[in-house]
Design a protein around this motif. Structure first.
Motif, PDB file in Angstrom:
ATOM      1  N   LEU A 128       0.719   4.156  -3.077  1.00  0.00           N
ATOM      2  CA  LEU A 128       0.676   5.723  -2.782  1.00  0.00           C
ATOM      3  C   LEU A 128       1.663   6.457  -3.007  1.00  0.00           C
ATOM      4  CD1 LEU A 128      -1.690   5.218   0.466  1.00  0.00           C
ATOM      5  CD2 LEU A 128      -2.339   5.853  -1.634  1.00  0.00           C
ATOM      6  N   ILE A 138      -9.394   0.920  -1.126  1.00  0.00           N
ATOM      7  CA  ILE A 138      -9.290   1.809  -0.012  1.00  0.00           C
ATOM      8  C   ILE A 138      -8.277   3.009  -0.285  1.00  0.00           C
ATOM      9  CG2 ILE A 138      -9.268   2.038   2.264  1.00  0.00           C
ATOM     10  CD1 ILE A 138     -10.442  -0.811   2.561  1.00  0.00           C
ATOM     11  N   ALA A 139      -7.017   2.558  -0.492  1.00  0.00           N
ATOM     12  CA  ALA A 139      -5.830   3.402  -0.680  1.00  0.00           C
ATOM     13  C   ALA A 139      -6.153   4.378  -1.767  1.00  0.00           C
ATOM     14  CB  ALA A 139      -4.589   2.633  -0.872  1.00  0.00           C
ATOM     15  N   THR A 183      -5.618   4.462   5.281  1.00  0.00           N
ATOM     16  CA  THR A 183      -5.886   3.466   4.381  1.00  0.00           C
ATOM     17  C   THR A 183      -6.027   2.289   5.534  1.00  0.00           C
ATOM     18  OG1 THR A 183      -5.065   3.969   2.516  1.00  0.00           O
ATOM     19  CG2 THR A 183      -5.462   1.594   2.925  1.00  0.00           C
ATOM     20  N   THR A 214      -1.292   6.120   3.858  1.00  0.00           N
ATOM     21  CA  THR A 214      -1.180   4.582   4.286  1.00  0.00           C
ATOM     22  C   THR A 214      -1.751   4.578   5.546  1.00  0.00           C
ATOM     23  OG1 THR A 214       0.842   4.628   2.842  1.00  0.00           O
ATOM     24  CG2 THR A 214       0.407   2.729   4.492  1.00  0.00           C
ATOM     25  N   VAL A 268       0.890  -1.020  -0.067  1.00  0.00           N
ATOM     26  CA  VAL A 268       0.066  -0.229   0.122  1.00  0.00           C
ATOM     27  C   VAL A 268       0.735   1.193   0.190  1.00  0.00           C
ATOM     28  CG1 VAL A 268      -1.574   1.434   1.203  1.00  0.00           C
ATOM     29  CG2 VAL A 268      -1.878  -1.126   1.091  1.00  0.00           C
ATOM     30  N   LYS A 270      -9.054   2.893   7.769  1.00  0.00           N
ATOM     31  CA  LYS A 270     -10.469   2.584   7.254  1.00  0.00           C
ATOM     32  C   LYS A 270     -10.701   0.857   6.906  1.00  0.00           C
ATOM     33  CE  LYS A 270     -11.071   6.920   5.224  1.00  0.00           C
ATOM     34  NZ  LYS A 270     -11.424   7.866   3.857  1.00  0.00           N
ATOM     35  N   CYS A 306      -8.655   6.795  -0.663  1.00  0.00           N
ATOM     36  CA  CYS A 306      -7.970   7.823   0.433  1.00  0.00           C
ATOM     37  C   CYS A 306      -7.431   9.100  -0.382  1.00  0.00           C
ATOM     38  CB  CYS A 306      -6.941   6.948   1.283  1.00  0.00           C
ATOM     39  SG  CYS A 306      -7.848   6.097   2.570  1.00  0.00           S
TER      40      CYS A 306
END
Length: 180
Positions: free
Chosen positions: A33, A76-77, A50, A47, A29, A53, A80
């Protein structure tokens, strides 16, 4: 313990399962990002967001669904990052509006365009490996690793080609407009 069992355990609130999932997916992740935003501090913040969440929404992940867990985590990342862009859009617009009048100067725009044309012409006189490496790095924004794969060589070789090509370009352009 396999990923499926870890996810089920995490959905049941087991902290060790969360920790194992986070430990495994953190580098993945984080790199994703960093590549998206090209900012180390921001990528670290995103991160963390992420995984916060992920912990809060682990119950929403359908273990029997079509999407893999890694796809869900990267989604999700990405969200974000998009949320960050939306939150900061207003701030970015106001900064651009403030600087627009002071930075916009037609003469500068024309001069920059002429300089870019001159650089591209000079680039054509370089050996093909150097010219292509420079184009890929600075025009197409590719990484040294991506360029190395394309040339089937090591990233250090690409770095050397770019460096040597830039030295030659500076010599060719010195006196025209380059002051370095």
């Amino acid at each position: 313990m396999d990923e499926y069992s870890l996810i089920l355990s995490a959905q049941n609130g087991e902290k060790e399962a969360f920790q194992s999932l986070i430990t495994f997916y953190y580098p993945y992740v984080s790199k994703f990002l960093l590549k998206m935003c090209n900012n180390t501090v921001l990528s670290e913040d995103l991160t963390q967001d992420t995984f916060l969440k992920l912990v809060q929404g682990i119950d929403k992940f359908d273990i029997y669904g079509k999407a893999s867990f890694s796809t869900w985590v990267i989604t999700i990342a990405k969200n974000c990052y998009l949320d960050h862009l939306r939150r900061n859009k207003q701030e970015m617009i106001s900064i651009e509006e403030q600087n627009m009048a002071s930075q916009f100067n037609l003469q500068d725009v024309v001069l920059n365009h002429l300089q870019a044309d001159e650089i591209l012409k000079a680039l054509e006189s370089l050996p093909p490996e150097q010219a292509t490496a420079i184009r890929l790095k600075y025009i197409e924004q590719q990484t040294l690793e991506e360029i190395a794969q394309r040339f089937s060589c090591k990233p250090k070789t690409v770095k050397s080609r770019i460096h040597n090509g830039m030295v030659k370009l500076r010599k060719m352009l010195k006196g025209d407009f380059y002051h370095g």
